[in-house]
Design a protein around this motif. Structure first.
Motif, PDB file in Angstrom:
ATOM      1  N   LEU A   1      -7.418   8.916  -4.328  1.00  0.00           N
ATOM      2  CA  LEU A   1      -8.438   8.325  -3.460  1.00  0.00           C
ATOM      3  C   LEU A   1      -7.994   6.964  -2.951  1.00  0.00           C
ATOM      4  N   LEU A   2      -7.325   6.207  -3.795  1.00  0.00           N
ATOM      5  CA  LEU A   2      -6.827   4.903  -3.385  1.00  0.00           C
ATOM      6  C   LEU A   2      -5.763   5.054  -2.298  1.00  0.00           C
ATOM      7  N   GLU A   3      -4.921   6.066  -2.437  1.00  0.00           N
ATOM      8  CA  GLU A   3      -3.901   6.339  -1.430  1.00  0.00           C
ATOM      9  C   GLU A   3      -4.552   6.696  -0.091  1.00  0.00           C
ATOM     10  N   ILE A   4      -5.599   7.525  -0.139  1.00  0.00           N
ATOM     11  CA  ILE A   4      -6.326   7.898   1.082  1.00  0.00           C
ATOM     12  C   ILE A   4      -6.977   6.668   1.713  1.00  0.00           C
ATOM     13  N   ALA A   5      -7.576   5.818   0.879  1.00  0.00           N
ATOM     14  CA  ALA A   5      -8.247   4.617   1.382  1.00  0.00           C
ATOM     15  C   ALA A   5      -7.265   3.701   2.101  1.00  0.00           C
ATOM     16  N   HIS A   6      -6.110   3.488   1.516  1.00  0.00           N
ATOM     17  CA  HIS A   6      -5.108   2.632   2.157  1.00  0.00           C
ATOM     18  C   HIS A   6      -4.606   3.251   3.462  1.00  0.00           C
TER      19      HIS A   6
ATOM     20  N   ILE B   1     -13.904   5.444  10.127  1.00  0.00           N
ATOM     21  CA  ILE B   1     -13.346   4.933   8.873  1.00  0.00           C
ATOM     22  C   ILE B   1     -11.985   4.290   9.086  1.00  0.00           C
ATOM     23  N   ALA B   2     -11.353   4.522  10.236  1.00  0.00           N
ATOM     24  CA  ALA B   2     -10.064   3.894  10.527  1.00  0.00           C
ATOM     25  C   ALA B   2     -10.229   2.383  10.602  1.00  0.00           C
ATOM     26  N   GLY B   3      -9.361   1.666   9.890  1.00  0.00           N
ATOM     27  CA  GLY B   3      -9.364   0.218   9.962  1.00  0.00           C
ATOM     28  C   GLY B   3     -10.357  -0.481   9.062  1.00  0.00           C
ATOM     29  N   LYS B   4     -11.191   0.281   8.350  1.00  0.00           N
ATOM     30  CA  LYS B   4     -12.127  -0.360   7.423  1.00  0.00           C
ATOM     31  C   LYS B   4     -11.366  -0.886   6.205  1.00  0.00           C
ATOM     32  N   PRO B   5     -11.892  -1.918   5.542  1.00  0.00           N
ATOM     33  CA  PRO B   5     -11.200  -2.445   4.360  1.00  0.00           C
ATOM     34  C   PRO B   5     -10.959  -1.358   3.317  1.00  0.00           C
ATOM     35  N   ALA B   6      -9.761  -1.354   2.751  1.00  0.00           N
ATOM     36  CA  ALA B   6      -9.369  -0.296   1.814  1.00  0.00           C
ATOM     37  C   ALA B   6     -10.261  -0.265   0.580  1.00  0.00           C
ATOM     38  N   GLY B   7     -10.667  -1.419   0.093  1.00  0.00           N
ATOM     39  CA  GLY B   7     -11.523  -1.449  -1.089  1.00  0.00           C
ATOM     40  C   GLY B   7     -12.867  -0.806  -0.840  1.00  0.00           C
ATOM     41  N   TYR B   8     -13.422  -1.021   0.358  1.00  0.00           N
ATOM     42  CA  TYR B   8     -14.691  -0.390   0.716  1.00  0.00           C
ATOM     43  C   TYR B   8     -14.535   1.122   0.764  1.00  0.00           C
TER      44      TYR B   8
ATOM     45  N   CYS C   1     -10.515  15.321   6.908  1.00  0.00           N
ATOM     46  CA  CYS C   1     -11.332  14.114   7.103  1.00  0.00           C
ATOM     47  C   CYS C   1     -11.561  13.849   8.585  1.00  0.00           C
ATOM     48  N   THR C   2     -10.500  14.030   9.388  1.00  0.00           N
ATOM     49  CA  THR C   2     -10.609  13.692  10.800  1.00  0.00           C
ATOM     50  C   THR C   2     -11.366  14.736  11.610  1.00  0.00           C
ATOM     51  N   ILE C   3     -11.662  15.889  11.008  1.00  0.00           N
ATOM     52  CA  ILE C   3     -12.508  16.874  11.698  1.00  0.00           C
ATOM     53  C   ILE C   3     -13.866  16.241  12.019  1.00  0.00           C
ATOM     54  N   CYS C   4     -14.393  15.474  11.068  1.00  0.00           N
ATOM     55  CA  CYS C   4     -15.685  14.813  11.272  1.00  0.00           C
ATOM     56  C   CYS C   4     -15.532  13.365  11.721  1.00  0.00           C
TER      57      CYS C   4
ATOM     58  N   ALA D   1     -20.704  18.002   1.970  1.00  0.00           N
ATOM     59  CA  ALA D   1     -19.349  18.211   2.480  1.00  0.00           C
ATOM     60  C   ALA D   1     -18.362  17.254   1.826  1.00  0.00           C
ATOM     61  N   MET D   2     -18.770  15.988   1.658  1.00  0.00           N
ATOM     62  CA  MET D   2     -17.888  15.010   1.023  1.00  0.00           C
ATOM     63  C   MET D   2     -17.690  15.337  -0.449  1.00  0.00           C
ATOM     64  N   ALA D   3     -18.749  15.761  -1.118  1.00  0.00           N
ATOM     65  CA  ALA D   3     -18.643  16.095  -2.540  1.00  0.00           C
ATOM     66  C   ALA D   3     -17.651  17.231  -2.763  1.00  0.00           C
ATOM     67  N   ILE D   4     -17.680  18.235  -1.886  1.00  0.00           N
ATOM     68  CA  ILE D   4     -16.771  19.372  -2.023  1.00  0.00           C
ATOM     69  C   ILE D   4     -15.324  18.947  -1.765  1.00  0.00           C
ATOM     70  N   LEU D   5     -15.115  18.146  -0.720  1.00  0.00           N
ATOM     71  CA  LEU D   5     -13.760  17.722  -0.381  1.00  0.00           C
ATOM     72  C   LEU D   5     -13.119  16.876  -1.473  1.00  0.00           C
ATOM     73  N   LEU D   6     -13.922  16.045  -2.144  1.00  0.00           N
ATOM     74  CA  LEU D   6     -13.374  15.063  -3.072  1.00  0.00           C
ATOM     75  C   LEU D   6     -13.422  15.502  -4.531  1.00  0.00           C
ATOM     76  N   GLU D   7     -14.017  16.645  -4.787  1.00  0.00           N
ATOM     77  CA  GLU D   7     -14.160  17.109  -6.163  1.00  0.00           C
ATOM     78  C   GLU D   7     -12.802  17.170  -6.857  1.00  0.00           C
ATOM     79  N   ASN D   8     -12.742  16.568  -8.033  1.00  0.00           N
ATOM     80  CA  ASN D   8     -11.559  16.598  -8.903  1.00  0.00           C
ATOM     81  C   ASN D   8     -10.377  15.765  -8.410  1.00  0.00           C
ATOM     82  N   LEU D   9     -10.527  15.013  -7.325  1.00  0.00           N
ATOM     83  CA  LEU D   9      -9.431  14.147  -6.891  1.00  0.00           C
ATOM     84  C   LEU D   9      -9.381  12.900  -7.776  1.00  0.00           C
ATOM     85  N   SER D  10      -8.200  12.444  -8.090  1.00  0.00           N
ATOM     86  CA  SER D  10      -8.024  11.303  -8.988  1.00  0.00           C
ATOM     87  C   SER D  10      -8.265   9.990  -8.256  1.00  0.00           C
ATOM     88  N   ASP D  11      -8.533   8.924  -9.028  1.00  0.00           N
ATOM     89  CA  ASP D  11      -8.666   7.591  -8.440  1.00  0.00           C
ATOM     90  C   ASP D  11      -7.403   7.205  -7.679  1.00  0.00           C
TER      91      ASP D  11
END
Length: 239
Positions: free
Chosen positions: A93-98, A56-63, A37-40, A80-90
């Motif tokens: 994703l919530l853990e990544i967002a937080h 994306i650092a510091g943005k609200p987790a829900g967003y 993620c941090t590459i871009c 690029a985002m579609a490939i990275l996130l394919e098959n990841l569970s909610d």
């Protein structure tokens, strides 16, 4: 003699093995797993106002959670985002967002404001008052008085590079696929703005200094809540 040859062979083997590089153990932490993620999207050493990709650092987790799901599920498209996130569970994703929501990287210095006084006044009217005659709400009515977003679902408008802001307005106004297949309230609002207003906004926003953090949950008007329900929805989101 055979014994001496054996010793020499053993010593040679040991030297070869000693010279082989030992791969360091990489800790299995979320920080390591989100390195792609941090590459871009940058990190503390790469945050700058000239990058195309948004902070994306510091943005609200829900967003962040909503956007990750939208990319994964095809409601918003970028390969690029579609490939990275394919098959990841909610849950993942919530853990990544937080994780990204909790980061406190420094913001880049504000860009120069090259607008005329008249253009600046036009933008600031849109920011703080909107235009009721065109059914355009004030930007601050959703994004907070400081424009730094509102927890948990509304993002900041500040600290973003000019190129990214311009691209997002272009997507909203022209139906670009990256902005999503399902129209949202920003698409509706952006299409009511003139091109001159959009151009001025994309200059004014990156020129504003960062003076606050995202606001805690605020109560939006019933009209704005209904108007932007696709943006504010967060099924499966917990703080």
């Amino acid at each position: 003699m055979k014994f001496i040859v054996f010793i020499l062979l053993a010593m040679g083997s040991g030297l070869i093995n000693a010279q082989e590089p030992v791969s360091p153990l990489v800790p299995d932490t979320l920080e390591q797993r989100v390195k792609p993620c941090t590459i871009c999207h940058g990190d503390e050493d790469r945050a700058g106002r000239d990058a195309y990709y948004p902070r994306i650092a510091g943005k609200p987790a829900g967003y962040l959670f909503n956007q990750l799901r939208n990319f994964r599920d095809g409601r918003r498209y970028y390969q690029a985002m579609a490939i990275l996130l394919e098959n990841l569970s909610d849950e993942y994703l919530l853990e990544i967002a937080h994780y990204f929501s909790s980061l406190k990287y420094p913001y880049p210095e504000a860009a120069a404001n090259t607008l005329s006084p008249e253009e600046t006044q036009t933008v600031e009217t849109l920011i703080h008052s909107g235009d009721p005659e065109r059914d355009i709400p004030a930007c601050s009515a959703c994004h907070g008085k400081a424009l730094m977003g509102v927890k948990p679902f509304i993002p900041s408008l500040l600290g973003l590079p000019h190129a990214y802001v311009a691209a997002q307005f272009g997507g909203w106004r022209n139906g670009g696929s990256m902005r999503g297949q399902i129209p949202d309230c920003m698409s509706e609002i952006a299409r009511k703005l003139s091109q001159e207003e959009v151009n001025a906004l994309t200059v004014w926003l990156p020129a504003q200094p960062i003076t606050a953090e995202p606001a805690e949950t605020e109560i939006l008007t019933t009209e704005l809540t209904q108007r932007c329900q696709t943006t504010l929805s967060g099924e499966g989101f917990t703080r």
